[in-house]
Design an enzyme around this catalytic site. Structure first.
Site, PDB file in Angstrom:
ATOM      1  N   GLU A 254       0.657  -1.127  -0.001  1.00 50.72           N
ATOM      2  CA  GLU A 254       0.017   0.145   0.388  1.00 50.72           C
ATOM      3  C   GLU A 254       0.808   1.198   0.202  1.00 50.72           C
ATOM      4  OE1 GLU A 254      -1.930   2.868   3.210  1.00 50.72           O
ATOM      5  OE2 GLU A 254      -2.656   0.614   4.002  1.00 50.72           O
TER       6      GLU A 254
ATOM      7  N   GLU B  53      -4.540   0.602  -3.911  1.00 53.66           N
ATOM      8  CA  GLU B  53      -3.095   0.770  -3.362  1.00 53.66           C
ATOM      9  C   GLU B  53      -1.761  -0.215  -3.775  1.00 53.66           C
ATOM     10  OE1 GLU B  53      -3.787   5.647  -2.086  1.00 53.66           O
ATOM     11  OE2 GLU B  53      -2.824   4.034  -0.571  1.00 53.66           O
TER      12      GLU B  53
ATOM     13  N   ASP C 121       0.609   3.604  -3.238  1.00 53.15           N
ATOM     14  CA  ASP C 121       0.690   5.242  -2.951  1.00 53.15           C
ATOM     15  C   ASP C 121       1.071   6.300  -3.729  1.00 53.15           C
ATOM     16  OD1 ASP C 121      -0.965   7.878  -1.406  1.00 53.15           O
ATOM     17  OD2 ASP C 121       1.120   7.831  -1.226  1.00 53.15           O
TER      18      ASP C 121
END
Length: 226
Positions: free
Chosen positions: A45, A121, A49
């Site tokens: 994640e 993400e 991002d």
């Protein structure tokens, strides 16, 4: 590692065939199910991002070569924020393949905006690690579709816009208060009131506090701007 039929169907919706299926498996594994022998998607994640941010920044610069940094920044925020990631996640049905612990399963984790956004993400990061930036860029650009073109010229979120409106008139920032909460724990509905020091106030109801605050701010900003 072989993917299940369900995961293969998800990879098809995603638009990428993984040479390392374990990356996709990790990307949809929530921390509530992780253990000594199982990795969750938190590290992916974090990486995803950043990959998403670079892709969106590049796309916005290409879309409007005359825009200033001040104009691009709010558009960028609108494209990478949690709500947008969760929206894309719903479109490709990430929720159907999320691996969750029992507590998250019982509390409706497959529908939670935060979990969907985080998984989106993480999946982006999985594509990046599996096939490189060019492939990740292509996947993201396809999934986000025409959102880059549709993002509002002034994409500042309503809370920011309302605060700037108040400050420009010498008022302190508006205050927000939760006035009601209804529904079960796994699907609460919040009512938020926003009020300016000068008196005007508006309320809104939504499935998350953030959404309710944004909706209330938008309503109040429209009212005081008329």
């Amino acid at each position: 590692m072989k993917l299940s039929a369900e995961m293969k169907a998800f990879a098809a919706r995603l638009g990428h065939e993984f040479s390392r299926p374990d990356l996709l498996s990790r990307a949809v594994t929530h921390g509530s199910i992780s253990g000594p022998m199982r990795d969750d998607n938190q590290r992916l994640e974090f990486l995803g991002d950043r990959v998403l941010g670079l892709v969106m920044a590049e796309a916005l610069l290409e879309a409007d070569r005359a825009a200033t940094e001040g104009q691009i920044a709010p558009r960028f925020n609108a494209l990478v924020r949690r709500e947008t990631c969760a929206e894309v996640a719903r479109e490709i049905e990430i929720g159907t393949v999320l691996r969750l612990g029992r507590s998250e399963m019982k509390s409706g984790g497959r529908r939670k905006e935060a979990l969907l956004a985080d998984a989106m993400e993480a999946v982006i990061a999985a594509v990046y690690l599996d096939a490189g930036f060019e492939t990740a860029r292509a996947v993201v650009r396809r999934l986000w579709g025409d959102r880059v073109k549709r993002v509002e010229v002034d994409a500042r979120d309503p809370k920011t816009a309302l605060q700037e409106w108040a400050q420009a008139r010498g008022e302190p920032p508006p205050s927000y208060a939760e006035t009601a909460r209804e529904g079960p724990d796994h699907a609460p509905v919040f009512t938020i009131e926003v009020k300016l020091a000068s008196g005007p106030a508006e309320s809104a109801t939504a499935g998350s506090k953030r959404q309710a605050e944004q909706a209330a701010a938008a309503a109040l900003l429209k009212r005081v701007s008329e």
